[in-house]
Enzyme design. Structure first.
Site, PDB file in Angstrom:
ATOM      1  N   ASN A   1      26.510 -24.229  -7.556  1.00 35.98           N
ATOM      2  CA  ASN A   1      26.047 -25.245  -8.500  1.00 35.98           C
ATOM      3  C   ASN A   1      25.774 -24.718  -9.896  1.00 35.98           C
ATOM      4  O   ASN A   1      25.518 -25.500 -10.811  1.00 35.98           O
ATOM      5  CB  ASN A   1      24.778 -25.916  -7.956  1.00 35.98           C
ATOM      6  CG  ASN A   1      23.693 -24.910  -7.599  1.00 35.98           C
ATOM      7  OD1 ASN A   1      23.982 -23.780  -7.226  1.00 35.98           O
ATOM      8  ND2 ASN A   1      22.449 -25.330  -7.687  1.00 35.98           N
TER       9      ASN A   1
ATOM     10  N   GLY B   1     -35.148 -16.402  -2.971  1.00 36.83           N
ATOM     11  CA  GLY B   1     -36.468 -16.840  -3.400  1.00 36.83           C
ATOM     12  C   GLY B   1     -37.155 -17.636  -2.302  1.00 36.83           C
ATOM     13  O   GLY B   1     -36.554 -18.511  -1.682  1.00 36.83           O
TER      14      GLY B   1
ATOM     15  N   LYS C   1     -15.668 -14.070 -11.119  1.00 34.55           N
ATOM     16  CA  LYS C   1     -16.003 -14.472  -9.753  1.00 34.55           C
ATOM     17  C   LYS C   1     -15.782 -15.956  -9.509  1.00 34.55           C
ATOM     18  O   LYS C   1     -15.239 -16.350  -8.464  1.00 34.55           O
ATOM     19  CB  LYS C   1     -17.449 -14.097  -9.442  1.00 34.55           C
ATOM     20  CG  LYS C   1     -17.882 -14.519  -8.049  1.00 34.55           C
ATOM     21  CD  LYS C   1     -19.239 -13.983  -7.665  1.00 34.55           C
ATOM     22  CE  LYS C   1     -20.345 -14.574  -8.489  1.00 34.55           C
ATOM     23  NZ  LYS C   1     -21.685 -14.205  -7.964  1.00 34.55           N
TER      24      LYS C   1
ATOM     25  N   ARG D   1      42.763 -21.160   0.843  1.00 35.21           N
ATOM     26  CA  ARG D   1      42.505 -19.760   1.196  1.00 35.21           C
ATOM     27  C   ARG D   1      43.840 -19.023   1.236  1.00 35.21           C
ATOM     28  O   ARG D   1      44.914 -19.632   1.375  1.00 35.21           O
ATOM     29  CB  ARG D   1      41.802 -19.654   2.549  1.00 35.21           C
ATOM     30  CG  ARG D   1      42.548 -20.301   3.708  1.00 35.21           C
ATOM     31  CD  ARG D   1      41.713 -20.269   4.981  1.00 35.21           C
ATOM     32  NE  ARG D   1      42.440 -20.871   6.102  1.00 35.21           N
ATOM     33  CZ  ARG D   1      41.922 -21.730   6.947  1.00 35.21           C
ATOM     34  NH1 ARG D   1      40.686 -22.119   6.813  1.00 35.21           N
ATOM     35  NH2 ARG D   1      42.644 -22.214   7.956  1.00 35.21           N
TER      36      ARG D   1
ATOM     37  N   ARG E   1     -19.529  -7.109  -7.442  1.00 35.20           N
ATOM     38  CA  ARG E   1     -19.162  -6.737  -6.073  1.00 35.20           C
ATOM     39  C   ARG E   1     -17.823  -7.311  -5.631  1.00 35.20           C
ATOM     40  O   ARG E   1     -17.273  -6.895  -4.612  1.00 35.20           O
ATOM     41  CB  ARG E   1     -20.257  -7.189  -5.103  1.00 35.20           C
ATOM     42  CG  ARG E   1     -21.469  -6.265  -5.100  1.00 35.20           C
ATOM     43  CD  ARG E   1     -22.463  -6.688  -4.043  1.00 35.20           C
ATOM     44  NE  ARG E   1     -23.250  -7.838  -4.459  1.00 35.20           N
ATOM     45  CZ  ARG E   1     -23.980  -8.573  -3.633  1.00 35.20           C
ATOM     46  NH1 ARG E   1     -23.985  -8.320  -2.333  1.00 35.20           N
ATOM     47  NH2 ARG E   1     -24.689  -9.589  -4.088  1.00 35.20           N
TER      48      ARG E   1
ATOM     49  N   THR F   1     -31.356 -16.791 -14.837  1.00 38.76           N
ATOM     50  CA  THR F   1     -30.981 -18.185 -14.577  1.00 38.76           C
ATOM     51  C   THR F   1     -31.674 -19.155 -15.525  1.00 38.76           C
ATOM     52  O   THR F   1     -31.080 -20.151 -15.945  1.00 38.76           O
ATOM     53  CB  THR F   1     -31.320 -18.547 -13.130  1.00 38.76           C
ATOM     54  OG1 THR F   1     -32.708 -18.252 -12.886  1.00 38.76           O
ATOM     55  CG2 THR F   1     -30.461 -17.745 -12.146  1.00 38.76           C
TER      56      THR F   1
END
Length: 477
Positions: A407, A156, A37, A461, A30, A98
């Protein structure tokens, strides 16, 4: 007997060897994910890692993870993470229930211990709850962790004898109408002496609606053998909530985050909205820390006394010293190198501090400024639209808007040194390796490729040229 009123006389610190078995073999259909999962993330860690960390908090002798679906991926993911206890793996192939899962762990369980059975998709059980369960076991009982639920559908049921002792667990699909009306459910967590567990596992069969080997069937074996079955009952459903879908995962995430928020507020942290906090690692806060909405904390984050974190910030693996302010929408990620922000520093909004950024006291890093692997000494400022990479910046430096350290030469990184009291004008490029001497000034728009003398004005510049009456090109028709 009311299960809530049951008391067990033994100490919660009973010195018993603990072996934790973690069931993590399920597919999790699911979830609709290629990732197993138990590797789905909750608060920045896989579900099963939360369970393992809880086992470590019990000082367990070992944790045995039962894998099946995606076993290679699950085992590799857990081996790649540092663990605080001995971690082993066994495989359940095929997955036949289980009971069949726990049977796979039998060869690695010693007879002298108590086995605590956990599920890899039930991440938020607290260590104190499990200590109480182990105490209830006392080395010779079967102890079940149970929960009273308003809607127990799918779980259960705990069936008790007239005296109140646990008589059986009946799975929902096998329960009759009377049993389905029972609201006390089994959480899937138990503590049981290994020597008894092994014998009961050998007696399991699959004669049930699912044709599976149920671990819960050991309850009837315990009753038949005269072993006392006890229940430690809690009312906190979050501790036993499992994850089977993205919706459940999201719900458990929010429940967990809200609990963290309540904890921080109890310690004095001011949260603007506790429902909008995400801690995905370790967050340590000093006194009078303030955190605005929608902040995310990952890895290890330390916030000193009086720190303020603005809205929508992401902080990972960093240390923010006392009195610093992190303005909204700032992203700090130290990764392995870490990031430090000094006392009284101001960062953001919309700033980015990358690994190796080390800001001294009262440093200002403004909007759209990025700092990587650089140190800025006390009082240095880069307030707008700038980049500092692989740089050493002295005290009281003012670093102009639009300026960068170049850099990287295409093959190697080089360092820029800007000494104390330097002023870097706007839109400058400092081509590393280069040193700007103390007290010097770099004129706006300059590209600096050579080191400069202390106190010098450096301008690099082209001469400005103006052409009168110049006509722009016209589009051809």
């Amino acid at each position: 007997m009311d299960p809530e009123s049951q008391r067990f006389p033994m100490s919660l610190n009973t010195p018993t060897a603990l072996d934790v078995v973690i069931m993590a073999a399920g597919k999790g259909t699911r979830m609709k994910s290629r990732r197993p999962k138990v590797l789905q993330d909750l608060a920045g860690r896989p579900l099963v890692q939360h369970v393992i960390d809880t086992a470590a908090g019990l000082h367990a002798r070992q944790a045995v993870v039962i894998t099946g679906h995606g076993a290679d991926e699950v085992e590799a993911a857990l081996r790649s993470r540092p663990q605080d206890l001995v971690l082993g793996f066994v495989r359940q192939e095929p997955q036949l229930g289980t009971g069949h899962a726990v049977q796979q762990a039998v060869p690695v369980l010693a007879d002298d211990g108590v086995v605590v059975v956990l599920s890899g998709d039930v991440p938020l059980t607290q260590a104190d709850t499990l200590r109480a369960l182990v105490a209830a076991c006392a080395g010779d009982r079967l102890a079940l962790l149970t929960l009273e639920m308003d809607d127990p559908t799918g779980y259960g049921r705990i069936v008790r004898s007239p005296s109140g002792s646990v008589h059986a667990i009946v799975e929902h699909k096998d329960a009759n109408d009377t049993q389905r009306a029972i609201r006390e459910i089994y959480s899937g967590i138990m503590a049981v002496p290994a020597r008894l567990l092994k014998g009961w596992l050998a007696r399991l069969d699959n004669r049930n609606a699912q044709n599976e080997y149920y671990l819960t069937d050991i309850v009837k074996f315990a009753v038949a053998d005269g072993v006392q079955v006890v229940a430690h009952t809690i009312r906190d459903a979050v501790q036993v909530a499992g994850v089977n879908s993205p919706q459940q995962l999201a719900e458990l995430e929010r429940a967990h985050q809200l609990r963290l928020a309540q904890h921080f507020m109890a310690e004095g942290v001011r949260l603007r909205d506790p429902a909008r906090l995400d801690v995905r690692g370790q967050l340590l806060c000093g006194q009078d820390v303030e955190i605005d909405i929608n902040c995310v904390f990952e890895g290890r984050v330390e916030l000193g006394e009086g720190v303020r974190i603005g809205a929508h910030c992401v902080l990972a693996n960093c240390r923010i010293a006392a009195g610093a302010v992190i303005h909204p929408f700032t992203h700090i990620d130290g990764e392995k190198l870490g990031v430090t922000v000094g006392e009284g520093a101001l960062v953001g909004p919309f700033a980015r501090l990358r690994p190796g950024a080390q800001l001294g006291p009262e440093v200002h890093i403004g909007n759209f400024v990025e700092v990587k692997n650089s140190t800025l000494a006390r009082g240095a400022k880069a307030n707008h639209l700038a980049y500092l990479g692989d740089a050493t910046v002295g005290e009281r430096v003012n670093y102009g808007a639009g300026s960068i350290t170049a850099n990287y030469d295409g093959a190697n990184k080089h360092r820029t040194v800007i000494e104390a009291d330097v002023h870097i004008g706007s839109n400058c490029v400092l081509v590393a390796p280069v040193t700007i001497g103390a007290g010097g000034t770099v004129g706006g728009g300059s590209t600096i490729t050579k080191s400069t003398e202390p106190g010098a004005l450096s301008v690099a510049r082209g001469k400005q040229i103006s052409i009168a009456n110049w006509q722009r090109p016209q589009k051809k028709k």
